[in-house]
Design a protein around this motif. Structure first.
Motif, PDB file in Angstrom:
ATOM      1  N   VAL A 125       0.842  -1.196   0.000  1.00 16.44           N
ATOM      2  CA  VAL A 125       0.000   0.000   0.000  1.00 16.44           C
ATOM      3  C   VAL A 125       0.875   1.244   0.000  1.00 16.44           C
ATOM      4  CG1 VAL A 125      -1.729   1.318   1.297  1.00 16.44           C
ATOM      5  CG2 VAL A 125      -1.893  -1.177   1.175  1.00 16.44           C
ATOM      6  N   LEU A 126       1.982   1.203   0.784  1.00 10.95           N
ATOM      7  CA  LEU A 126       2.890   2.345   0.857  1.00 10.95           C
ATOM      8  C   LEU A 126       3.520   2.649  -0.495  1.00 10.95           C
ATOM      9  CD1 LEU A 126       4.285   4.437   2.653  1.00 10.95           C
ATOM     10  CD2 LEU A 126       6.022   2.700   3.173  1.00 10.95           C
ATOM     11  N   GLU A 127       3.876   1.593  -1.248  1.00 11.10           N
ATOM     12  CA  GLU A 127       4.527   1.792  -2.541  1.00 11.10           C
ATOM     13  C   GLU A 127       3.595   2.420  -3.571  1.00 11.10           C
ATOM     14  OE1 GLU A 127       6.051  -1.962  -3.752  1.00 11.10           O
ATOM     15  OE2 GLU A 127       7.550  -2.082  -2.145  1.00 11.10           O
ATOM     16  N   SER A 128       2.301   2.096  -3.491  1.00 11.09           N
ATOM     17  CA  SER A 128       1.358   2.586  -4.501  1.00 11.09           C
ATOM     18  C   SER A 128       0.638   3.861  -4.077  1.00 11.09           C
ATOM     19  CB  SER A 128       0.313   1.503  -4.797  1.00 11.09           C
ATOM     20  OG  SER A 128      -0.467   1.227  -3.630  1.00 11.09           O
ATOM     21  N   LEU A 129       0.927   4.366  -2.885  1.00 18.63           N
ATOM     22  CA  LEU A 129       0.150   5.472  -2.346  1.00 18.63           C
ATOM     23  C   LEU A 129       0.281   6.728  -3.198  1.00 18.63           C
ATOM     24  CD1 LEU A 129      -1.732   6.197  -0.020  1.00 18.63           C
ATOM     25  CD2 LEU A 129       0.253   6.998   1.252  1.00 18.63           C
ATOM     26  N   LEU A 130       1.489   7.013  -3.709  1.00 18.35           N
ATOM     27  CA  LEU A 130       1.720   8.220  -4.503  1.00 18.35           C
ATOM     28  C   LEU A 130       1.738   7.954  -6.002  1.00 18.35           C
ATOM     29  CD1 LEU A 130       4.495   9.948  -2.349  1.00 18.35           C
ATOM     30  CD2 LEU A 130       2.016  10.270  -2.261  1.00 18.35           C
ATOM     31  N   SER A 131       1.391   6.721  -6.396  1.00 11.07           N
ATOM     32  CA  SER A 131       1.404   6.380  -7.819  1.00 11.07           C
ATOM     33  C   SER A 131       0.133   6.859  -8.498  1.00 11.07           C
ATOM     34  CB  SER A 131       1.536   4.868  -7.989  1.00 11.07           C
ATOM     35  OG  SER A 131       0.385   4.204  -7.483  1.00 11.07           O
ATOM     36  N   LYS A 132       0.107   6.823  -9.785  1.00 10.82           N
ATOM     37  CA  LYS A 132      -1.049   7.295 -10.542  1.00 10.82           C
ATOM     38  C   LYS A 132      -2.258   6.395 -10.366  1.00 10.82           C
ATOM     39  CE  LYS A 132       1.687   9.566 -14.139  1.00 10.82           C
ATOM     40  NZ  LYS A 132       1.957   9.639 -15.584  1.00 10.82           N
ATOM     41  N   GLU A 133      -2.024   5.122 -10.010  1.00 16.44           N
ATOM     42  CA  GLU A 133      -3.137   4.188  -9.898  1.00 16.44           C
ATOM     43  C   GLU A 133      -3.863   4.303  -8.559  1.00 16.44           C
ATOM     44  OE1 GLU A 133      -0.322   3.098 -12.836  1.00 16.44           O
ATOM     45  OE2 GLU A 133      -0.061   3.289 -10.664  1.00 16.44           O
ATOM     46  N   SER A 134      -3.262   4.986  -7.562  1.00 13.24           N
ATOM     47  CA  SER A 134      -3.867   5.028  -6.226  1.00 13.24           C
ATOM     48  C   SER A 134      -5.103   5.901  -6.242  1.00 13.24           C
ATOM     49  CB  SER A 134      -2.866   5.567  -5.196  1.00 13.24           C
ATOM     50  OG  SER A 134      -2.585   6.916  -5.471  1.00 13.24           O
ATOM     51  N   LYS A 135      -6.076   5.476  -5.448  1.00 15.01           N
ATOM     52  CA  LYS A 135      -7.322   6.225  -5.312  1.00 15.01           C
ATOM     53  C   LYS A 135      -7.645   6.378  -3.836  1.00 15.01           C
ATOM     54  CE  LYS A 135      -9.380   4.792  -9.700  1.00 15.01           C
ATOM     55  NZ  LYS A 135     -10.538   4.166 -10.341  1.00 15.01           N
ATOM     56  N   SER A 136      -8.265   7.508  -3.498  1.00 20.01           N
ATOM     57  CA  SER A 136      -8.626   7.776  -2.099  1.00 20.01           C
ATOM     58  C   SER A 136     -10.064   7.406  -1.883  1.00 20.01           C
ATOM     59  CB  SER A 136      -8.394   9.255  -1.753  1.00 20.01           C
ATOM     60  OG  SER A 136      -8.784   9.528  -0.446  1.00 20.01           O
TER      61      SER A 136
END
Length: 580
Positions: free
Chosen positions: A521-532
């Motif tokens: 989760v930490l690795e993808s948090l700032l990626s383009k695929e992450s959603k809030s």
């Protein structure tokens, strides 16, 4: 009929006139009804409030008067119990001075429990054939000693001389008589006219009045006492005895009365003020009459205005319509030049420029796409999570219903400051101090909403306060800490916020002791695929992109997290001096 049908459905002037008139009529009716209800409710509230204030003042005057008499009785009691033997000259002098200085006190007397007169002022003999022990004020004082007892108004005919209407204050006392401790009764007779004078000065409208009753529904004072005695007037005291203080309305033979109640501290008498609602209803009729004629004249006035305005608006539009028909027939060389209202002139100018503007708009598309991207990011920073706002308002309503005024004031104040800084006069750059204040107000609201589920600490380097930063970059990070780190914790959470200058750069740090995040989760948090899934709608990723879009790739967010330990988010920005 055909002409009327054409006018009804085709004429812009007719439609505008009818529309303006109808809207004005409904608006004036709505305002009139609203004003009538508001004034009526306000009049009732003001009348009740005014009655309460008057009755409270009368009760205060009555309490002051009775309190003074109680203090006289207490002074006499202390003197009686402290004297070695009665009767004596010292106590007689005190009685004489008291009676001489207080015109509202008729007599003072001390009796044994068998009814034998020990001392009195004035020093007159008792009347013959009077059994003191059968007097109500005497029997109560003898049965319940050391308490102050107040009698109903009666004629005090103990001594030779003129009889007076009095209210007797009596109490049991212990004193020394012929070297023996004996029990007796002290009585202080208050002139009833003093109580009557306090109540007679009250004015509750043209017909209102004040009366006093005790717990046994005995009348202490009533301005129409004679009618009460002969049964020609009756007061409904059942509800009065229930209230210690307050206001209520009841119907008596079709006549509404407003009743205000106040209870005496010393005597437990009920001070009752009665006013008549028909006086308020009469004022209502005047308001209705005024509003009715205002609406009629208003409708006539706005009908005339509507005709004038609709004619003024429709005339240039008809001219524009005739010119447009020429274009419809294929005459593209025509130049529309319509005078009139600003909107109509702009419409004609826009039509003339439409063809030439098409090519210009094509060239602007590429530039606008880039500007659109930047404006989208600027719009993201000003968004406030509607769920957060709804929940905050629900919390304020709940606290108001539960009479938690201090929490309501705290939350509303914090919410107002939150929005003020969020708006910040449309500015995208604000000071570090303002951003920290925004974060503090957000934490105050969330802490109250989550019922102190977490604490927070804010540490700011003094030198950092004068620099500027992008606004609303801390709130999404704090929101993420609450929703994903602390909300589901068993123990109490802690959020720490700091701002400092490190290596000539501005560094914000937000840390929590929450649940933390797994590595994936930490690795993808700032990626383009992450959603809030939760949050302000801006999200941590959007904060990161905003910072990089504004200042470059070397700035942005750094996130460290360990499950069951917590999360640390660092926001790195350039130093922007306050003078910029």
């Amino acid at each position: 009929m055909k002409f009327l049908r054409y006018i009804r459905f085709k004429s812009l002037q007719f439609i505008l006139t009818i529309t303006i008139t109808l809207i004005t009529t409904f608006a004036m009716l709505f305002v009139g009804i609203t004003l009538f209800r508001t004034f009526s409710e306000s009049m009732e509230r003001n009348a009740a409030k005014n009655n309460q204030q008057i009755i409270s003042q009368v009760a205060l005057n009555l309490e002051s008067y009775i309190g003074n008499v109680v203090r006289v009785a207490n002074t006499l009691n202390d003197k009686i119990t402290s004297n070695p033997s009665l009767p004596n000259e010292s106590l007689q002098n005190l009685m004489n001075i008291t009676l001489s200085s207080r015109k509202d006190i008729v007599s003072i007397a001390l009796f044994t429990v068998e009814g034998e007169l020990i001392m009195s002022e004035p020093q007159l003999p008792l009347k013959n054939h009077i059994d003191i022990t059968e007097q109500q004020w005497f029997s109560k004082a003898a049965s319940y000693p050391y308490l102050n007892h107040f009698s109903t108004p009666h004629v005090q005919n103990l001594f030779d001389g003129p009889d007076n209407w009095v209210v007797s204050l009596s109490r049991g006392v212990t004193f020394e008589l012929e070297e023996k401790k004996v029990f007796g009764v002290l009585v202080v007779d208050m002139n009833f006219s003093a109580i009557e004078a306090v109540c007679n000065t009250v004015s509750l409208g043209e017909r209102g009045y004040v009366y006093i009753i005790d717990d046994n529904e005995n009348y202490i004072y009533h301005p129409q006492q004679q009618l009460i005695n002969v049964g020609l007037k009756k007061e409904y005291n059942r509800d009065v005895l229930i209230y210690s203080s307050g206001n209520f309305i009841y119907d008596t033979d079709g006549e509404l009365r407003s009743v205000t109640v106040n209870t005496s501290y010393y005597t437990y008498w009920k001070l009752v003020g009665v006013s008549f609602m028909d006086e308020i209803i009469s004022a209502r009729r005047n308001i209705v009459h005024y509003i009715r004629w205002s609406i009629i004249f208003g409708i006539i006035f706005f009908l005339i205005i509507g005709i004038f305005v609709s004619a003024k608006i429709s005339k240039p539009i008809r001219e524009l319509e005739r010119s447009m028909r020429l274009v419809e027939k294929g005459n593209f060389d025509i130049h529309i030049n319509v005078t009139g209202e600003e909107e109509v002139v702009k419409l004609s100018n826009t039509f003339n420029k439409m063809v030439t503007r098409i090519r210009e708009l094509m060239d602007q598309i590429v530039l606008e796409q880039e500007a659109k991207r930047k404006s989208e990011f600027e719009a993201l920073q000003s968004q406030i999570n509607p769920h957060f706002l709804y929940n905050t308002l629900d919390s304020i309503v709940w606290m108001a219903e539960n009479e938690k005024q201090e929490d309501v004031v705290t939350m509303v104040t914090a919410l107002a400051k939150l929005f003020r800084i969020s708006i910040s006069k449309g500015k995208n750059i604000i000071t570090v101090e303002q951003e920290i204040e925004h974060a503090r107000n957000y934490l105050i609201i969330q802490k109250i909403r989550y019922k102190n589920k977490f604490d927070y600490e804010i540490h700011v380097q003094e030198e950092a306060l004068r620099y500027k930063t992008l606004k609303l970059i801390l709130q999404p990070v704090i929101e993420n800490s609450i929703y994903h780190g602390i909300e589901y914790m068993v123990d109490k959470g802690l959020i720490k916020i700091s701002a400092e200058i490190v290596h000539n750069k501005l560094l914000f740090t937000v840390s929590d002791n929450g649940l933390g995040m797994p590595p994936e989760v930490l690795e993808s948090l700032l990626s383009k695929e992450s959603k809030s899934n939760k949050g302000s709608g801006v999200g941590v990723k959007n904060v990161h992109e905003r910072i990089q879009l504004s200042f470059g790739k070397e700035y942005g967010l750094q996130i460290e997290s360990e499950q069951e330990v917590g999360t640390i988010v660092k926001l790195l920005l350039p130093l922007i001096d306050d003078s910029i």
